[in-house]
Motif scaffolding. Structure first.
Motif, PDB file in Angstrom:
ATOM      1  N   PRO A   1       5.513   4.885  -8.497  1.00 34.65           N
ATOM      2  CA  PRO A   1       4.935   5.926  -7.635  1.00 34.65           C
ATOM      3  C   PRO A   1       3.456   5.648  -7.363  1.00 34.65           C
ATOM      4  CG  PRO A   1       5.193   6.743  -9.878  1.00 34.65           C
ATOM      5  CD  PRO A   1       5.845   5.381  -9.837  1.00 34.65           C
ATOM      6  N   PRO A   2       2.938   6.161  -6.258  1.00 34.23           N
ATOM      7  CA  PRO A   2       1.506   5.986  -5.970  1.00 34.23           C
ATOM      8  C   PRO A   2       0.654   6.537  -7.106  1.00 34.23           C
ATOM      9  CG  PRO A   2       2.658   6.859  -4.060  1.00 34.23           C
ATOM     10  CD  PRO A   2       3.628   6.894  -5.208  1.00 34.23           C
ATOM     11  N   GLY A   3      -0.365   5.768  -7.466  1.00 31.13           N
ATOM     12  CA  GLY A   3      -1.258   6.183  -8.540  1.00 31.13           C
ATOM     13  C   GLY A   3      -0.798   5.760  -9.918  1.00 31.13           C
TER      14      GLY A   3
ATOM     15  N   ILE B   1      -4.918   6.337  -0.988  1.00 34.05           N
ATOM     16  CA  ILE B   1      -4.103   5.141  -0.746  1.00 34.05           C
ATOM     17  C   ILE B   1      -4.223   4.252  -1.989  1.00 34.05           C
ATOM     18  CG2 ILE B   1      -3.776   3.098   0.695  1.00 34.05           C
ATOM     19  CD1 ILE B   1      -5.129   4.693   2.975  1.00 34.05           C
ATOM     20  N   TYR B   2      -3.106   3.719  -2.406  1.00 34.90           N
ATOM     21  CA  TYR B   2      -3.071   2.821  -3.560  1.00 34.90           C
ATOM     22  C   TYR B   2      -2.417   1.514  -3.149  1.00 34.90           C
ATOM     23  CZ  TYR B   2      -3.863   7.154  -6.094  1.00 34.90           C
ATOM     24  OH  TYR B   2      -4.388   8.345  -6.530  1.00 34.90           O
ATOM     25  N   ILE B   3      -2.703   0.475  -3.912  1.00 34.37           N
ATOM     26  CA  ILE B   3      -2.013  -0.800  -3.779  1.00 34.37           C
ATOM     27  C   ILE B   3      -1.384  -1.077  -5.127  1.00 34.37           C
ATOM     28  CG2 ILE B   3      -2.342  -3.298  -3.551  1.00 34.37           C
ATOM     29  CD1 ILE B   3      -4.360  -2.723  -1.357  1.00 34.37           C
ATOM     30  N   GLY B   4      -0.064  -1.320  -5.103  1.00 31.66           N
ATOM     31  CA  GLY B   4       0.634  -1.567  -6.353  1.00 31.66           C
ATOM     32  C   GLY B   4       2.075  -1.934  -6.127  1.00 31.66           C
TER      33      GLY B   4
ATOM     34  N   SER C   1       0.877  -1.165   0.000  1.00 33.35           N
ATOM     35  CA  SER C   1       0.000   0.000   0.000  1.00 33.35           C
ATOM     36  C   SER C   1       0.913   1.212   0.000  1.00 33.35           C
ATOM     37  CB  SER C   1      -0.927  -0.005   1.208  1.00 33.35           C
ATOM     38  OG  SER C   1      -0.201   0.232   2.387  1.00 33.35           O
ATOM     39  N   LYS C   2       0.477   2.279  -0.653  1.00 35.47           N
ATOM     40  CA  LYS C   2       1.321   3.464  -0.737  1.00 35.47           C
ATOM     41  C   LYS C   2       0.467   4.717  -0.766  1.00 35.47           C
ATOM     42  CE  LYS C   2       2.060   1.958  -5.486  1.00 35.47           C
ATOM     43  NZ  LYS C   2       3.043   1.678  -6.529  1.00 35.47           N
TER      44      LYS C   2
END
Length: 158
Positions: free
Chosen positions: A119-121, A111-114, A103-104
């Motif tokens: 980078p986030p998003g 909040i993102y999961i990747g 999660s970031k």
């Protein structure tokens, strides 16, 4: 010696000095990639590891019904395991093998999961629309993938 010869010699010496100075100076710096924003991982691997029922919807009005369907998905659960580097293992769109994700979040942003090195998003990320420990709702960032898979609803299995 006439003035024009003197000027010509001085111009030659100045040019030669400039060329030699250029050889002695260090090479120009290589372009540096701008640093990626530092992100935090507000959802830990321990919080999402386990067995989950999974379902998806395309229309927001189907969200509640989809959550009920996800509970029934515990008969054949989606399993999230720990990753080798502290993240957790989930499938990315169209991948047959799970990848380690985290999660970031940057600041107070979404909040993102990747993938941890993006980078986030990022396009391959999923935005966390809801997470309360028992229900996890994720929306794909890539519009084409979101159109195929919809909004994913994970419900923790008992």
């Amino acid at each position: 010696m006439n003035v024009s010869r003197c000027v010509a010699r001085l111009a030659f010496v100045a040019t030669l000095a400039a060329l030699l100075a250029g050889c002695a100076s260090p090479p120009p710096p290589r372009p540096v990639e701008p640093p990626r924003p530092q992100f935090t991982s507000p959802i830990s691997a321990q919080q999402v590891m386990g067995k989950w029922g999974l379902a998806a919807y395309h229309r927001p009005e189907d969200a509640a019904r989809t959550e009920a369907q996800a509970r029934q998905g515990c008969r054949q659960p989606y399993i999230i395991n720990a990753g080798p580097s502290g993240g957790f293992m989930m499938y990315l769109a169209d991948d047959a093998q799970p990848s380690e994700v985290v999660s970031k979040q940057v600041g107070n942003g979404p909040i993102y999961i990747g993938l941890p090195d993006e980078p986030p998003g990022a396009r391959s990320d999923r935005e966390v629309l809801r997470f309360d420990g028992q229900v996890l709702v994720l929306k794909w960032m890539d519009p084409e993938v979101a159109g195929r898979y919809g909004t994913m609803v994970y419900v923790r299995c008992p």
